[in-house]
Design an enzyme around this catalytic site. Structure first.
Site, short mmCIF file in Angstrom:
data_model
loop_
_atom_site.label_atom_id
_atom_site.label_comp_id
_atom_site.label_asym_id
_atom_site.label_seq_id
_atom_site.Cartn_x
_atom_site.Cartn_y
_atom_site.Cartn_z
N ARG A 153 0.85 -1.20 0.00
CA ARG A 153 0.00 0.00 0.00
C ARG A 153 0.88 1.24 0.00
O ARG A 153 0.63 2.21 -0.68
CB ARG A 153 -0.92 -0.01 1.21
CG ARG A 153 -2.19 -0.84 1.04
CD ARG A 153 -1.89 -2.30 0.68
NE ARG A 153 -3.08 -3.11 0.51
CZ ARG A 153 -3.72 -3.73 1.50
NH1 ARG A 153 -3.26 -3.68 2.73
NH2 ARG A 153 -4.80 -4.44 1.23
N ASP A 182 0.44 -7.17 -3.09
CA ASP A 182 -0.98 -6.92 -2.82
C ASP A 182 -1.57 -6.23 -4.05
O ASP A 182 -0.88 -6.04 -5.06
CB ASP A 182 -1.16 -6.08 -1.55
CG ASP A 182 -2.45 -6.45 -0.81
OD1 ASP A 182 -3.51 -6.46 -1.46
OD2 ASP A 182 -2.40 -6.75 0.40
N HIS A 256 -5.91 -10.62 -3.50
CA HIS A 256 -4.94 -9.54 -3.28
C HIS A 256 -3.75 -9.65 -4.24
O HIS A 256 -2.60 -9.46 -3.83
CB HIS A 256 -4.44 -9.55 -1.83
CG HIS A 256 -5.45 -9.00 -0.85
ND1 HIS A 256 -5.83 -7.68 -0.83
CD2 HIS A 256 -6.17 -9.60 0.13
CE1 HIS A 256 -6.73 -7.48 0.13
NE2 HIS A 256 -6.96 -8.64 0.72
N ASP A 319 -6.33 -14.70 2.26
CA ASP A 319 -7.40 -13.90 2.85
C ASP A 319 -8.27 -13.25 1.78
O ASP A 319 -7.88 -13.12 0.63
CB ASP A 319 -6.81 -12.80 3.74
CG ASP A 319 -5.85 -11.90 2.95
OD1 ASP A 319 -5.05 -12.43 2.18
OD2 ASP A 319 -5.92 -10.67 3.11
N GLU A 320 -9.45 -12.84 2.21
CA GLU A 320 -10.35 -11.98 1.44
C GLU A 320 -10.43 -12.35 -0.05
O GLU A 320 -9.95 -11.61 -0.91
CB GLU A 320 -9.92 -10.52 1.63
CG GLU A 320 -9.98 -10.10 3.08
CD GLU A 320 -9.60 -8.64 3.34
OE1 GLU A 320 -10.25 -8.02 4.21
OE2 GLU A 320 -8.67 -8.12 2.70
N TRP A 386 -6.56 -13.44 12.19
CA TRP A 386 -6.66 -11.96 12.15
C TRP A 386 -8.07 -11.47 12.42
O TRP A 386 -8.27 -10.33 12.76
CB TRP A 386 -6.16 -11.42 10.80
CG TRP A 386 -7.07 -11.62 9.62
CD1 TRP A 386 -7.14 -12.74 8.83
CD2 TRP A 386 -8.00 -10.69 9.08
NE1 TRP A 386 -8.06 -12.56 7.83
CE2 TRP A 386 -8.60 -11.30 7.95
CE3 TRP A 386 -8.38 -9.38 9.42
CZ2 TRP A 386 -9.57 -10.66 7.17
CZ3 TRP A 386 -9.34 -8.75 8.64
CH2 TRP A 386 -9.93 -9.39 7.52
N TYR A 411 -4.06 -4.99 15.54
CA TYR A 411 -3.97 -4.18 14.33
C TYR A 411 -3.47 -2.79 14.68
O TYR A 411 -4.20 -1.93 15.17
CB TYR A 411 -5.33 -4.17 13.59
CG TYR A 411 -5.37 -5.32 12.61
CD1 TYR A 411 -4.78 -6.54 12.94
CD2 TYR A 411 -5.92 -5.20 11.34
CE1 TYR A 411 -4.74 -7.59 12.06
CE2 TYR A 411 -5.90 -6.25 10.44
CZ TYR A 411 -5.30 -7.44 10.81
OH TYR A 411 -5.25 -8.49 9.91
N ASP A 413 -2.69 -0.56 12.81
CA ASP A 413 -3.13 0.51 11.90
C ASP A 413 -4.45 1.12 12.38
O ASP A 413 -4.88 2.14 11.86
CB ASP A 413 -3.27 0.00 10.46
CG ASP A 413 -4.23 -1.18 10.33
OD1 ASP A 413 -4.35 -1.98 11.28
OD2 ASP A 413 -4.87 -1.30 9.27
N TRP A 463 -0.66 -2.53 8.58
CA TRP A 463 -1.19 -2.29 7.23
C TRP A 463 -1.02 -0.81 6.95
O TRP A 463 -1.31 0.03 7.81
CB TRP A 463 -2.67 -2.69 7.16
CG TRP A 463 -2.88 -4.15 7.49
CD1 TRP A 463 -3.37 -4.67 8.64
CD2 TRP A 463 -2.59 -5.26 6.63
NE1 TRP A 463 -3.41 -6.04 8.57
CE2 TRP A 463 -2.94 -6.44 7.35
CE3 TRP A 463 -2.07 -5.39 5.34
CZ2 TRP A 463 -2.78 -7.71 6.81
CZ3 TRP A 463 -1.93 -6.67 4.81
CH2 TRP A 463 -2.28 -7.81 5.54
N THR A 464 -0.54 -0.50 5.74
CA THR A 464 -0.06 0.88 5.57
C THR A 464 -0.89 1.75 4.62
O THR A 464 -0.36 2.67 4.02
CB THR A 464 1.40 0.85 5.10
OG1 THR A 464 1.46 0.11 3.87
CG2 THR A 464 2.31 0.21 6.13
N GLU A 465 -2.18 1.43 4.47
CA GLU A 465 -3.01 2.27 3.61
C GLU A 465 -2.83 3.76 3.96
O GLU A 465 -2.74 4.61 3.08
CB GLU A 465 -4.49 1.93 3.78
CG GLU A 465 -4.93 0.62 3.13
CD GLU A 465 -4.87 -0.57 4.09
OE1 GLU A 465 -4.10 -0.54 5.07
OE2 GLU A 465 -5.60 -1.55 3.84
C1 TNX Z 1 -7.64 -6.54 6.36
S1 TNX Z 1 -5.88 -8.74 7.56
C2 TNX Z 1 -6.70 -7.01 5.46
C3 TNX Z 1 -5.76 -6.05 4.82
C4 TNX Z 1 -6.10 -4.63 5.16
C5 TNX Z 1 -6.44 -4.51 6.62
C6 TNX Z 1 -6.69 -3.12 7.10
C7 TNX Z 1 -5.99 -9.18 6.15
C8 TNX Z 1 -5.56 -10.52 5.99
N1 TNX Z 1 -6.48 -8.35 5.20
O1 TNX Z 1 -5.74 -6.27 3.44
O2 TNX Z 1 -5.00 -3.84 4.84
O3 TNX Z 1 -7.58 -5.31 6.89
O4 TNX Z 1 -6.76 -3.05 8.49
#
Ligand code: TNX
Length: 526
Positions: A153, A182, A256, A319-320, A386, A411, A413, A463-465
């Protein structure tokens, strides 16, 4: 007279007194002795065989805290400070003995000596060159004490990554989880696929301010990019190793991955075109799980990763991953048919299993985010929790090992105060993780005694958004990283009020080393 004799007798019988040296994380024991050790320009340092690197770090990290240098000695005889190994101690265990004429730093391995050195830095921050005689005996509760840095990020040049590693060392953390790829940028040179860095490491622009649901997004129109060459990666891995920190790379898949998809659109289900993301969030485009070319690509990438990173564990993300694209993709559907996979979750398990087996054949293990629990999962996988800490209990009951980094505690961030808009720079402010909250994490909560060994440790995630530079990172993670370090090092003996009485010493060290830190909590704001 009687009183004096009494006192004399008392101190002869009980020559040592328990005390609370301001060391963070909290040592196993600290015993105060009588007298003082003075470090002068004539003080001589001797390092036993195998401790040359620790001796160099002594000169680099301790001496600048003093007003003068010290001398090196080639011989034990006549030396005032001695670095030595002691086979009676465990690998990370150390003994720091300070007596008026002699200071000894003993470790089970060089790593233990290194931790003794870190404690000494704190003693010097508190007392200067005249250190009260004492004896510290210490070793960590957890094997894995980590911090993750997201360099996708925002990108952090080599010198800044080293500064981050220095911070880990200062807190006696021993794992640096390096989130290298990512949606917003691929950050590591892969020789076989040059477009990953030519195209994948660059984005057109970046979202301005904090992203909010339903709010129009503004962009800065400034191209952004950066990546590490393989030489730079090697430099960082060895810099960390000298500080007894293992670097665990993360190559995130199957989601990602927009950095890679933009560079090689044949990696995605639709074939693109794709763009490196300019905003935050979760992309629906994943690596295609149907095409063999995806797996060949990943294996080629991982081959180069394995050559750069000696760590036993490799993080493969997981993830995600929304499954919409896979649902519509003929190749993915065919794969599901031929492999008899019931749904897209099973397809993700298939994906992960293939990569895990490939890595296992090469002597490595995988770490993945806790979404991997949703499908079938080999007990060889270490889960990084997480989301809800409850995922840890489930993973443990399914035989997996876990690393705890639940967002509610870990977290770094998320905002540090209850009123972020007033007190803090732009950050993830919908959740609130103050120092006290990080400290509250109980890694063994609700576990049976025999399940405890499956908890490898804890990790803070950065996390560095909203962290465009290292000064921002420092401000967001300090002093919360200290709380996390104490949970990992001393979770069996932690106590928040006691921690807070020791924190001023660490803060003095942050100030001497010119680290930025959030002082809200010390001003009564939480
Ligand atoms: C979730 S934790 C994410 C990251 C984001 C973060 C922001 C995880 C496995 N995925 O992609 O940067 O939240 O807090």
């Amino acid at each position: 007279m009687l009183k004096t004799v009494g006192l004399l007798l008392f101190s002869m019988w009980f020559p040592s007194v328990w005390c609370e040296a301001g060391i963070v994380p909290k040592p196993l024991s600290v015993i105060e002795r009588r007298g003082t050790f003075r470090i002068t320009p004539h003080t001589r340092l001797y390092a036993a065989e195998g401790l040359e690197s620790e001796a160099r770090l002594f000169m680099a990290d301790i001496v600048p805290l003093l007003d003068h240098g010290i001398a090196r000695s080639e011989q034990l005889r006549g030396a005032d400070i001695v670095l030595r190994l002691d086979s009676a101690l465990e690998a990370e265990e150390y003994l720091l003995q300070i007596a008026p004429g002699r200071m000894t730093l003993s470790g089970g391995t060089p790593c233990g000596v290194f931790y003794a050195l870190q404690s000494l830095r704190q003693l010097i921050a508190e007392h200067g060159a005249s250190i009260p005689a004492l004896e510290i005996h210490d070793k960590p509760d957890m094997v894995y004490r980590g911090a993750m840095l997201d360099v996708s990020r925002h990108f952090f040049p080599v010198e800044e990554v080293k500064r981050f590693i220095d911070l880990l060392a200062l807190h006696k953390l021993n794992r640096f989880h390096w989130h290298l790829t990512d949606d917003q940028g691929w950050r590591i040179e892969i020789r076989r696929y040059p477009r990953l860095t030519e195209i994948g490491s660059q984005r057109r622009e970046t979202l301005v301010g904090v992203m909010r649901e339903g709010k129009t997004m503004r962009f800065d129109h400034i191209p952004y990019g950066g990546y590490y060459t393989q030489d730079e990666v090697r430099e960082i891995v060895s810099y960390a190793a000298a500080r007894h920190i293992e670097v665990i790379p993360e190559i995130d898949m199957p989601g990602h991955g927009m950095g890679a998809l933009a560079a090689y659109p044949w990696l995605g289900c639709t074939g693109g075109p794709y763009e490196v993301w300019t905003r935050w969030g979760v992309s629906e485009d994943l690596y295609c799980a149907g095409r063999e070319t995806t797996f060949t690509f990943i294996e080629h990438v991982l081959s180069e990763i394995l050559a750069l990173f000696p760590s036993r564990q490799i993080h493969i993300g997981g993830d995600e991953c929304p499954v919409t694209r896979w649902q519509d993709c003929p190749q993915c559907r065919r794969r599901m048919q031929t492999e008899r996979l019931a749904d897209e979750t099973a397809l993700r398990s298939y994906f992960v299993r293939r990569i895990q087996q490939w890595l296992q054949a090469r002597g490595r293990e995988i770490i993945g985010w806790d979404e991997l629990l949703e499908g079938e999962l080999s007990s060889e996988v270490t889960l990084m929790v997480w989301r809800d800490p409850a995922h840890a209990y489930e993973a443990i009951r399914r035989g997996c090992r876990v690393i705890l980094s639940p967002k509610q505690y870990c977290y770094l961030d998320y905002s540090q105060t209850a009123d972020p808009v007033r007190y803090e720079p732009p950050c993830h402010d919908t959740r609130y993780v103050p120092l006290r909250q990080v400290y509250r994490l109980e890694p063994f909560d609700r576990l049976r005694p025999e399940e405890r060994s499956q908890v490898l440790g804890v990790q803070g995630n950065v996390w560095t958004e909203y962290m465009p530079g290292m000064e921002c990172v420092e401000f967001m993670i300090l002093p919360r990283l200290a709380a996390l370090a104490e949970v990992g090092w001393a979770c069996e003996r932690k106590c928040y009020s006691d921690f807070m009485t020791r924190m001023p010493v660490l803060i003095a060290l942050y100030e001497k080393l010119e680290y930025r830190y959030a002082d809200y909590v010390f001003r009564g704001i939480e």
